[in-house]
Write a protein that holds these residues in place. Sequence first.
Motif, PDB file in Angstrom:
ATOM      1  N   VAL A  89       0.856  -1.184   0.000  1.00  0.00           N
ATOM      2  CA  VAL A  89       0.000   0.000   0.000  1.00  0.00           C
ATOM      3  C   VAL A  89       0.895   1.238   0.000  1.00  0.00           C
ATOM      4  N   VAL A  90       0.687   2.122  -0.961  1.00  0.00           N
ATOM      5  CA  VAL A  90       1.399   3.390  -1.006  1.00  0.00           C
ATOM      6  C   VAL A  90       0.379   4.508  -0.806  1.00  0.00           C
ATOM      7  N   ILE A  91       0.753   5.501  -0.007  1.00  0.00           N
ATOM      8  CA  ILE A  91      -0.169   6.574   0.355  1.00  0.00           C
ATOM      9  C   ILE A  91       0.489   7.916   0.039  1.00  0.00           C
ATOM     10  N   ASP A  92      -0.203   8.724  -0.747  1.00  0.00           N
ATOM     11  CA  ASP A  92       0.239  10.085  -1.071  1.00  0.00           C
ATOM     12  C   ASP A  92       1.628  10.117  -1.700  1.00  0.00           C
ATOM     13  N   ALA A  93       1.865   9.266  -2.669  1.00  0.00           N
ATOM     14  CA  ALA A  93       3.163   9.258  -3.345  1.00  0.00           C
ATOM     15  C   ALA A  93       3.044   8.551  -4.683  1.00  0.00           C
ATOM     16  N   VAL A  94       3.900   8.960  -5.615  1.00  0.00           N
ATOM     17  CA  VAL A  94       4.108   8.246  -6.878  1.00  0.00           C
ATOM     18  C   VAL A  94       5.594   7.905  -6.947  1.00  0.00           C
ATOM     19  N   PRO A  95       6.010   7.033  -7.856  1.00  0.00           N
ATOM     20  CA  PRO A  95       7.435   6.720  -7.949  1.00  0.00           C
ATOM     21  C   PRO A  95       8.281   7.977  -8.125  1.00  0.00           C
ATOM     22  N   THR A  96       9.430   7.993  -7.495  1.00  0.00           N
ATOM     23  CA  THR A  96      10.290   9.174  -7.495  1.00  0.00           C
ATOM     24  C   THR A  96      10.578   9.677  -8.899  1.00  0.00           C
ATOM     25  N   VAL A  97      10.954   8.776  -9.793  1.00  0.00           N
ATOM     26  CA  VAL A  97      11.307   9.203 -11.150  1.00  0.00           C
ATOM     27  C   VAL A  97      10.100   9.809 -11.861  1.00  0.00           C
ATOM     28  N   GLU A  98       8.913   9.301 -11.595  1.00  0.00           N
ATOM     29  CA  GLU A  98       7.716   9.835 -12.231  1.00  0.00           C
ATOM     30  C   GLU A  98       7.421  11.250 -11.732  1.00  0.00           C
ATOM     31  N   ALA A  99       7.603  11.483 -10.449  1.00  0.00           N
ATOM     32  CA  ALA A  99       7.388  12.821  -9.902  1.00  0.00           C
ATOM     33  C   ALA A  99       8.382  13.815 -10.487  1.00  0.00           C
ATOM     34  N   LEU A 100       9.654  13.422 -10.558  1.00  0.00           N
ATOM     35  CA  LEU A 100      10.687  14.340 -11.035  1.00  0.00           C
ATOM     36  C   LEU A 100      10.527  14.625 -12.522  1.00  0.00           C
ATOM     37  N   GLU A 101      10.114  13.645 -13.301  1.00  0.00           N
ATOM     38  CA  GLU A 101       9.932  13.877 -14.728  1.00  0.00           C
ATOM     39  C   GLU A 101       8.721  14.758 -15.024  1.00  0.00           C
ATOM     40  N   ARG A 102       7.793  14.834 -14.086  1.00  0.00           N
ATOM     41  CA  ARG A 102       6.603  15.668 -14.276  1.00  0.00           C
ATOM     42  C   ARG A 102       6.723  17.004 -13.557  1.00  0.00           C
ATOM     43  N   CYS A 103       7.894  17.296 -13.061  1.00  0.00           N
ATOM     44  CA  CYS A 103       8.085  18.527 -12.308  1.00  0.00           C
ATOM     45  C   CYS A 103       7.874  19.745 -13.204  1.00  0.00           C
TER      46      CYS A 103
ATOM     47  N   SER B 274      -4.804  11.516  -0.215  1.00  0.00           N
ATOM     48  CA  SER B 274      -5.579  12.476   0.558  1.00  0.00           C
ATOM     49  C   SER B 274      -6.231  13.473  -0.389  1.00  0.00           C
ATOM     50  N   LEU B 275      -7.539  13.565  -0.338  1.00  0.00           N
ATOM     51  CA  LEU B 275      -8.268  14.416  -1.267  1.00  0.00           C
ATOM     52  C   LEU B 275      -8.006  15.893  -1.034  1.00  0.00           C
ATOM     53  N   ARG B 276      -7.590  16.261   0.194  1.00  0.00           N
ATOM     54  CA  ARG B 276      -7.279  17.656   0.477  1.00  0.00           C
ATOM     55  C   ARG B 276      -5.776  17.935   0.390  1.00  0.00           C
ATOM     56  N   ASP B 277      -5.028  16.976  -0.166  1.00  0.00           N
ATOM     57  CA  ASP B 277      -3.640  17.204  -0.558  1.00  0.00           C
ATOM     58  C   ASP B 277      -3.667  17.532  -2.058  1.00  0.00           C
ATOM     59  N   ASP B 278      -2.552  17.409  -2.766  1.00  0.00           N
ATOM     60  CA  ASP B 278      -2.521  17.862  -4.162  1.00  0.00           C
ATOM     61  C   ASP B 278      -2.219  16.759  -5.174  1.00  0.00           C
ATOM     62  N   MET B 279      -2.443  15.503  -4.809  1.00  0.00           N
ATOM     63  CA  MET B 279      -2.191  14.417  -5.751  1.00  0.00           C
ATOM     64  C   MET B 279      -2.977  14.600  -7.052  1.00  0.00           C
ATOM     65  N   GLU B 280      -4.266  14.865  -6.937  1.00  0.00           N
ATOM     66  CA  GLU B 280      -5.093  14.980  -8.137  1.00  0.00           C
ATOM     67  C   GLU B 280      -4.766  16.248  -8.917  1.00  0.00           C
ATOM     68  N   GLN B 281      -4.422  17.317  -8.230  1.00  0.00           N
ATOM     69  CA  GLN B 281      -4.053  18.554  -8.913  1.00  0.00           C
ATOM     70  C   GLN B 281      -2.764  18.380  -9.719  1.00  0.00           C
ATOM     71  N   LEU B 282      -1.846  17.615  -9.173  1.00  0.00           N
ATOM     72  CA  LEU B 282      -0.571  17.394  -9.858  1.00  0.00           C
ATOM     73  C   LEU B 282      -0.676  16.361 -10.973  1.00  0.00           C
ATOM     74  N   TYR B 283      -1.453  15.293 -10.746  1.00  0.00           N
ATOM     75  CA  TYR B 283      -1.376  14.130 -11.634  1.00  0.00           C
ATOM     76  C   TYR B 283      -2.700  13.701 -12.255  1.00  0.00           C
TER      77      TYR B 283
ATOM     78  N   HIS C  61      -1.520  14.347   6.232  1.00  0.00           N
ATOM     79  CA  HIS C  61      -1.155  13.392   7.282  1.00  0.00           C
ATOM     80  C   HIS C  61      -2.379  12.558   7.661  1.00  0.00           C
ATOM     81  N   VAL C  62      -2.730  11.662   6.757  1.00  0.00           N
ATOM     82  CA  VAL C  62      -3.995  10.944   6.835  1.00  0.00           C
ATOM     83  C   VAL C  62      -4.080  10.044   8.066  1.00  0.00           C
ATOM     84  N   ALA C  63      -2.975   9.482   8.525  1.00  0.00           N
ATOM     85  CA  ALA C  63      -3.013   8.603   9.703  1.00  0.00           C
ATOM     86  C   ALA C  63      -3.425   9.360  10.953  1.00  0.00           C
TER      87      ALA C  63
END
Length: 290
Positions: free
Chosen positions: A127-141, A240-249, A273-275
Amino acid sequence: MGIFAGFDLDRIEGAGVKLRVRHGGSGSPVVLLHGHPRTHTTWYQVAPELARDHYVVCPDLRGYGQSDKPASTEDHVPYAKRAMAADIVAVMRELGHSQFAVVGHDRGAGVAYRTALDHPDVVTKLVVIDAVPTVEALERCDATFAREWWHWFFFGQTAKPAERVITADPETWYNAWTVNSPDRLGPENHADFLAAIRDPATVHAMVEDYRANLGVDRVHDEVDRASGRQITCPTMMLWSLRDDMEQLYGDPLEIWKPWCPHIVGHGIDSGHHVAEEAPAELAQALGDFL
């Protein structure tokens, strides 16, 4: 009785370092990995719920909290997610488990998916929470990412070390009495968080984690992607819907599908900080999947 009632607290040998580890419950094993700048106590409301059906292990990642902080190197390899993943496998082996599920949030998600890639015979579910693979994030910066996640690059460079800025006033830097107040984190979790950010050695180690992220971690991802390596165990992403995952990706599951084609997942109504902010919803989602 305090948080983590019924759990044991130990220092356990990882891959050349000792980690502070909280563990308890019974059933199939699952490891919960925290993010920055938290410690394992961020899971204090989630772990006891999962412990009804699982043996739950919550370590401080190397460098974080009260785990060992190895000396770094010019290439920052001691703080690579590969090294941290090896710690988790070694700790679980010491606890008598050759296979286990792994859940990671934020920086811990990087360790979690690296564990699944490097040790496919060990990880049963991911289970991964609030993250995408590092290389994918950096390439979409882009400008949006740089504006919102500028700390990746401030921490990642060494010309003007971030540690000098953070340690000058760590409580203000980490909003210890505002958005990360005792009321929001819970008093005992907050006390552990406060002890961590006040320790210059911990601050340095946490920054080294980001330096590894921009270098060696990205290289490891690139090598895996080029070779066609995929995560084969059942995988879920939560965000987390009130974070920016959907806005970024957009749909973040689409970023993960080339890495694990059968991934499932959904958003949770929470901040980052969903936990701590939505523990019941998170525990339910994790329990259902596990």
